[in-house]
Motif scaffolding. Structure first.
Motif, mmCIF file in Angstrom:
data_model
loop_
_atom_site.group_PDB
_atom_site.id
_atom_site.type_symbol
_atom_site.label_atom_id
_atom_site.label_comp_id
_atom_site.label_asym_id
_atom_site.label_seq_id
_atom_site.Cartn_x
_atom_site.Cartn_y
_atom_site.Cartn_z
ATOM 1 N N LYS A 76 0.853 -1.189 0.000
ATOM 2 C CA LYS A 76 0.000 0.000 0.000
ATOM 3 C C LYS A 76 0.889 1.240 0.000
ATOM 4 O O LYS A 76 1.937 1.258 0.651
ATOM 5 C CB LYS A 76 -0.913 0.025 1.217
ATOM 6 N N HIS A 104 -3.988 0.557 -2.039
ATOM 7 C CA HIS A 104 -3.335 -0.370 -2.968
ATOM 8 C C HIS A 104 -3.508 0.170 -4.385
ATOM 9 O O HIS A 104 -4.615 0.194 -4.917
ATOM 10 C CB HIS A 104 -3.958 -1.755 -2.856
ATOM 11 N N ASP A 105 -2.428 0.626 -4.979
ATOM 12 C CA ASP A 105 -2.459 1.173 -6.337
ATOM 13 C C ASP A 105 -1.748 0.177 -7.254
ATOM 14 O O ASP A 105 -0.511 0.058 -7.214
ATOM 15 C CB ASP A 105 -1.735 2.531 -6.356
ATOM 16 N N PRO A 106 -2.500 -0.540 -8.065
ATOM 17 C CA PRO A 106 -1.870 -1.591 -8.891
ATOM 18 C C PRO A 106 -0.867 -1.046 -9.903
ATOM 19 O O PRO A 106 -0.054 -1.814 -10.431
ATOM 20 C CB PRO A 106 -3.062 -2.248 -9.588
ATOM 21 N N GLU A 107 -0.908 0.243 -10.174
ATOM 22 C CA GLU A 107 0.015 0.810 -11.158
ATOM 23 C C GLU A 107 1.281 1.389 -10.514
ATOM 24 O O GLU A 107 2.146 1.910 -11.216
ATOM 25 C CB GLU A 107 -0.688 1.896 -11.969
ATOM 26 N N TYR A 284 -1.433 8.787 -21.251
ATOM 27 C CA TYR A 284 -2.043 7.694 -20.496
ATOM 28 C C TYR A 284 -3.568 7.768 -20.544
ATOM 29 O O TYR A 284 -4.252 6.757 -20.720
ATOM 30 C CB TYR A 284 -1.560 7.742 -19.038
ATOM 31 N N SER A 285 -4.109 9.000 -20.402
ATOM 32 C CA SER A 285 -5.571 9.158 -20.353
ATOM 33 C C SER A 285 -6.174 9.389 -21.731
ATOM 34 O O SER A 285 -7.362 9.669 -21.846
ATOM 35 C CB SER A 285 -5.932 10.331 -19.429
ATOM 36 N N SER A 286 -5.388 9.253 -22.770
ATOM 37 C CA SER A 286 -5.872 9.392 -24.164
ATOM 38 C C SER A 286 -6.508 10.753 -24.404
ATOM 39 O O SER A 286 -7.491 10.867 -25.137
ATOM 40 C CB SER A 286 -6.894 8.297 -24.503
ATOM 41 N N SER A 287 -5.952 11.806 -23.783
ATOM 42 C CA SER A 287 -6.568 13.119 -23.943
ATOM 43 C C SER A 287 -5.653 14.109 -24.659
ATOM 44 O O SER A 287 -5.824 15.313 -24.521
ATOM 45 C CB SER A 287 -6.990 13.664 -22.571
ATOM 46 N N TYR A 346 6.449 8.362 -11.454
ATOM 47 C CA TYR A 346 5.232 7.536 -11.415
ATOM 48 C C TYR A 346 4.592 7.441 -12.799
ATOM 49 O O TYR A 346 4.257 6.346 -13.272
ATOM 50 C CB TYR A 346 4.242 8.128 -10.406
ATOM 51 N N ARG A 350 4.197 3.997 -15.104
ATOM 52 C CA ARG A 350 2.915 3.368 -15.424
ATOM 53 C C ARG A 350 2.619 3.398 -16.920
ATOM 54 O O ARG A 350 1.982 2.480 -17.438
ATOM 55 C CB ARG A 350 1.783 3.972 -14.612
ATOM 56 N N GLN A 391 2.049 15.606 -3.414
ATOM 57 C CA GLN A 391 2.883 14.625 -4.095
ATOM 58 C C GLN A 391 3.333 15.215 -5.437
ATOM 59 O O GLN A 391 2.703 16.128 -5.957
ATOM 60 C CB GLN A 391 2.093 13.340 -4.296
#
Lengths: 519, 527
Positions: A76, A104-107, A284-287, A346, A350, A391
């Motif tokens: 975590k 818990h951040d899977p990325e 990442y966000s396709s924007s 980060y 990712r 952050q």
């Protein structure tokens, strides 16, 4: 404000404490102290005013901890901070908040690790800017006000317009803007970079707008620097002189024009449109309109854009990022081809781990890795400062725009022959979302009509709106000037070292006709 | 003193702050006015992306700000602000006194230089004047927050689970949803204001918000949509939605799913063609929320009107000089009335502003005629009129600015369905998206989430990426129908000031009909 040594001591102590905790797998301690001293200017010759409206400052300091915890549910990650306390007790409080909020951040792959690049910038700040007295803060504001007033007073053109010297004030002379001093100190250490690193940066800048309001004439002036001794009344003088020069502005009809974008428009378009499209998170966000375009043309071959956070003497320079990694040069667009992204650790990790990496970035992992070097992980606060309580995000530092075959401005105006010089734009937003590329803004000052290769008349402020698409603007660049100047726009993180850029076929619409008849 | 920072801290320090604001301020030889603002907030937040948790956290905010008006030869302002922590509690009085000293020194230096420059620059120095505040009724009051579920009692783990579940449900709507980001927050804040005039005001606010950002795509066309559900209430508004006379929201999960469904639908819709000339446009309450914000609210902020925002947020077309303005003149159709009202609910609600002025409704446009501005004590002293309580800061450490409370178009008497049914050919704009406004707010372009063609009184083809562009006065003068379906909405991020302050406030309006140019996409180099 605590010294950098005090911050470093706090980081060392907190990091030793974290290492002794049984459930922590990785950790990062970031301590910061920030001061923002700002003198806001408001002079109006036709309305009672203060001249210097707000001599003010804000201060903050504290400690932030990001920790990766071993837990029965798996790893975590949590972040917590504590203001105004650099003792071990402050670190304990920050850690408790991080533990309490951990998710818990899977990325999440890891905290930042060394990239192999060396730090190149140290001891680059002006210590005098860390010790500005209250009186000096106020004096710097009045310095730019008196520079503008002297310029207005010396203008025979204003006297001619007003009929006599005592009546000049009735022309509605305005000066607005600010002088800002930023003081930033940080120290940090982490599991992968346990040696405490520190950084100290300062800058002084002024951004001003002047008007001769009765003639709808507006001009701007700005100065940026890293040395207190170098600060002059230049911004006030320039703003007033440019406002006087804008008297007699004409309207322009709707249509497509060859346009030279001045430094502020280039900066505004980069700040609001181009740089957000070049961040790893936008891919990442396709924007982003540059989706899948790494290694492919996105602009005229004349255009090169890079970010360089370690350039000595540049205003946005920092020695290290807020992740402890060295700053440096990141090429974004080279000769019109997209070659890199702005990223922090980060976001880089990712995106590199994204199964749709090729679709989103347009490159396989090896090529993508070279384009995703985390040199831009900063914790900037609104209005400056490197904040202990946030952050790392992604922000540019010094952005440099260059042209191949660049030319002097006079030559560029001559080449354009007939068109518009647009020196200041306003409210530049991606009106249909960033990925669509459509943008709009209005032209608010410092602008001229180009006829037969000459600047022949000012464009009246607030009478045209640009309605276009910034991917078209980038593709249709036909010329770039040689000289760049550090340029700021309101509420931006980065400084753009911008030239002037000629673009063909820019669409403008005539607006606000009713203002001519307003009584 | 307590070692943990909670909103109860205000009870412990109230008398000390009151004493500083009265006795200590009055001991400063050339002080004309001073105030102290102290703020404590307890908040929780969570965020999730594409069904995975990204963040959760619980923290406090603690800060103060000082304003001083002082001077020997001329009166001028000086300010100081700082964030605070638990470690500052034992020396809070000393820290506040140091802040007062710094603000006082700045004001004194400022007043001295103002007098010098005034003498030096002849007639151009004439406008440099003593800083004055319009008198107000000095208040002492305690204003509680309103909520059902206390933000302090919400379980952080449950909040994380809920937020992640909303994100998961949005992602589960299908392949068309390419990306989603969901965030939630709930907080209780308490603001203390004390002035050298004797004011002592203690106001508490609850605030809860859910935000959804979604990217959808279809055949290479994408839609990025964003919206918030928010109110000055507790967690109940996300769990159950809002059902009040002026504000209606579904539960947050339904709100977010609906936005994502809309994005998917729009990504498959054709782009709106632009027009060269004006067409009939009907705009819904959500769209008019942003119209009221941009072309009513901002140009009636008196600091902007008096040119104090020339370098940043801009001026206002409603005033050129103190004797050359639009007050008393027609600026809109007689069907248009607009006002700002802090007594309405939602993000723009409060009882006193940040200089202790009792907040009250101010009418900007009454049946088409311009009436007046939102103001502060300083700007009211310059322009005239009673202070109406709109001087607000995002945080105690920052200097307040004139900000909207709830700035709205008033409701009319028409059925919104009839307003559409009467149109032979026109367009219906639903939901606001992104604005771009001219510097003095004399022209605007605002995109809508959805645009429908109206043919023979019925909604037809749905278009994406469309909006309207118009000159403000022309657009307002051409309003020919105003609906009775008035609604209030939250605006979560209004930027103004230097450094930029991002503020939450309220806007709204009913369905309205006017004429404007349609603006669709431009063919880009990537197409």
């Amino acid at each position: 404000m605590p010294t950098t040594s005090e911050l470093a001591r706090a980081v060392r102590q907190a990091f030793e404490y974290l290492k002794a905790q049984g459930d922590i797998r990785e950790a990062e301690v970031f301590a910061a102290a920030n001061g923002s001293l700002l003198t806001r200017v408001n002079y109006t010759s036709h309305i009672p005013c203060n001249g210097v409206e707000e001599p003010k400052s804000t201060e903050s300091y504290g400690i932030g901890i990001q920790a990766v915890f071993n837990s029965p549910e798996g790893l975590k990650v949590g972040f917590g901070s504590e203001p105004s306390d650099l003792t071990l007790e402050g670190a304990r409080r920050a850690l408790e908040k991080a533990r309490q909020g951990a998710v818990h951040d899977p990325e999440f792959h890891s905290l930042a690790k060394p990239t192999g690049e060396p730090r190149t910038l140290t001891d680059y700040h002006d210590p005098k800017l860390l010790q500005v007295r209250d009186e000096e803060l106020v004096e710097n504001g009045w310095k730019v006000v008196t520079g503008a007033l002297r310029t207005f007073m010396a203008s025979s053109r204003l006297v001619d317009l007003a009929g006599r010297e005592a009546a000049v004030k009735r022309l509605g002379l305005i000066l607005g803007g600010d002088v800002t001093i930023l003081q930033e100190r940080i120290a940090l250490a982490s599991s992968h970079m346990p040696e405490v690193q520190r950084d100290e940066s300062t800058l002084i800048m002024s951004f001003l707008t002047a008007m001769v309001e009765a003639r709808d004439a507006k001009g701007s002036g700005w100065s940026t620097g890293t040395r207190l001794d170098h600060f002059t009344d230049e911004a006030g003088v320039d703003a007033a002189a440019n406002a006087i020069q804008a008297i007699g502005g004409e309207r322009v009809r709707s249509g497509d024009y060859m346009v030279i974008l001045g430094r502020q428009p280039v900066t505004d378009i980069l700040n609001n449109l181009v740089l957000p499209s070049c961040t790893a998170s936008a891919f990442y966000s396709s924007s982003t309109p540059f989706l899948g375009k790494l290694g492919k043309p996105v602009a005229s071959p004349l255009l090169t854009i890079y970010d360089h956070g370690a350039m000595p003497g540049f205003m946005g320079s920092k020695g290290i990022t807020c992740e402890g990694l060295p700053t440096g040069r990141t090429n974004l667009v080279r000769n019109g081809v997209l070659v890199g992204c702005l990223t922090n650790w980060y976001e880089a990790q990712r995106l590199l781990g994204d199964p749709k990496l090729n679709e989103k970035l347009g490159a396989e992992p090896d090529a993508a890795r070279a384009a995703l070097v985390p040199r831009n992980g900063f914790r900037f606060g609104t209005g400056g400062g490197r904040m202990f309580d946030t952050q790392p995000g992604v922000a540019a530092s010094n952005v440099v725009v260059e042209g191949t075959e660049s030319v002097p401005l006079e030559e560029l105006i001559g080449r354009v022959r007939n068109g518009l010089y647009i020196g200041r734009i306003w409210y530049t937003y991606p009106i249909n979302g960033l990925r669509a590329g459509d943008f709009t803004c209005t032209v608010v000052g410092d602008s001229f009509i180009i006829r037969d290769g000459q600047l022949v008349a000012p464009i009246k402020a607030n009478t045209i709106r640009i309605n276009d698409n910034f991917t078209r603007i980038l593709a249709n660049i036909v010329g770039i000037t040689k000289d760049v100047k550090g340029t700021l726009v309101w509420a931006a993180d980065e400084v753009v070292y911008a030239p002037e850029v000629a673009v063909r076929g820019v669409h403008v619409d005539e607006i606000a006709g009713f203002m001519e008849d307003l009584t | 003193m307590p070692r943990k920072i909670t909103t109860a801290l205000i009870d412990d320090v109230k008398e000390m702050v009151h004493h500083l604001a009265t006795a200590h301020f009055r001991s400063l030889a050339h002080l004309r006015y001073g105030d102290v603002r102290l703020e404590v907030a307890e908040g929780k937040a969570a965020a999730a992306e594409n069904g995975a948790s990204k963040f959760s956290g619980e923290d406090y905010g603690f800060s103060f700000g000082i304003r001083v008006l002082a001077g020997e030869r001329m009166v001028a302002p000086g300010y100081f602000g700082r964030s605070l922590g638990a470690a500052d509690l034992d020396s809070l009085e000393k820290i506040l006194k140091e802040g007062i000293e710094k603000a006082y020194r700045r004001a004194m230096a400022n007043g001295e230089l103002k007098a010098t420059v005034r003498e030096k620059f002849g007639s151009l120095g004439d406008s440099l004047a003593d800083t004055r505040l319009h008198p107000i009724r000095v208040s002492q009051d305690l204003v509680p927050a309103e909520y059902e579920i206390d933000p302090r009692t919400v379980d952080l783990k449950e909040m994380e689970r809920y937020t992640t579940d909303v994100s998961r449900q949005v992602g589960a709507l299908g392949d068309g949803v390419k990306y989603n980001f969901i965030s939630t927050m709930t907080q209780l804040a308490r603001e203390l204001f004390a002035s050298s005039e004797g004011a002592l005001i203690d106001q508490a606010f609850a605030l809860t918000q859910g935000m959804c950002y979604v990217v959808a795509a279809s055949n290479g066309t994408s839609q990025e949509l964003y919206d918030v559900l928010g109110h000055q209430r507790g967690w109940e508004i996300l769990a159950r939605g809002v059902n009040e006379p002026l504000m209606t929201f579904p539960p947050f999960v339904d709100f977010a799913r609906s936005l994502a469904t809309e994005a998917v639908e729009l990504a498959a819709a054709p782009a709106l063609p632009s027009t060269e000339g004006e067409v009939v446009v009907v705009t819904d309450p959500h769209y008019n929320t942003l119209v009221s914000h941009e072309i009513i609210g901002h140009p009636v902020e008196l600091d902007r009107v008096l040119k104090m925002e020339t370098a940043y947020a801009g001026r206002s077309w409603l005033l050129r000089g103190l004797d050359e303005h639009q007050v008393g003149k027609p600026v809109a159709s007689p069907l248009v009335t607009a006002y700002s009202d802090p007594s309405l609910p939602g993000y723009g609600h409060y009882k006193y502003d940040h200089e202790g002025t009792p907040a009250k409704r101010v009418v900007h446009i009454d049946k088409g005629v311009f009436k007046g501005f939102m103001n502060s004590r300083q700007t009211a002293a310059i322009f005239g009129g009673d202070p109406n309580g709109h001087w607000k800061a995002t945080d105690s450490s920052l200097v307040p600015l004139i900000r909207m409370s709830n700035t709205v178009f008033d409701g009319g008497d028409r059925d919104a369905r009839d307003i559409i049914a009467e149109v032979d050919h026109g367009y219906y704009l639903v939901g606001h998206r992104i604005p771009s406004i001219a510097e003095s707010r004399e022209n605007f372009r605002i995109s809508a989430r959805k645009v429908y063609e109206i043919r023979n009184g019925r909604l037809g083809q749905l278009y994406r990426d469309g909006g309207i562009m118009a000159d403000t006065k022309d657009y307002l003068m051409k309003v020919d129908a105003v609906g009775s379906d008035f609604r209030l909405y939250p605006i979560p991020t209004c930027g103004k000031g230097q450094p930029m302050q991002t503020k939450k406030l309220g806007n709204g309006g009913p369905t309205m009909r006017s004429r404007a140019r349609l603006t669709g996409p431009v063919v880009g180099a990537m197409d």
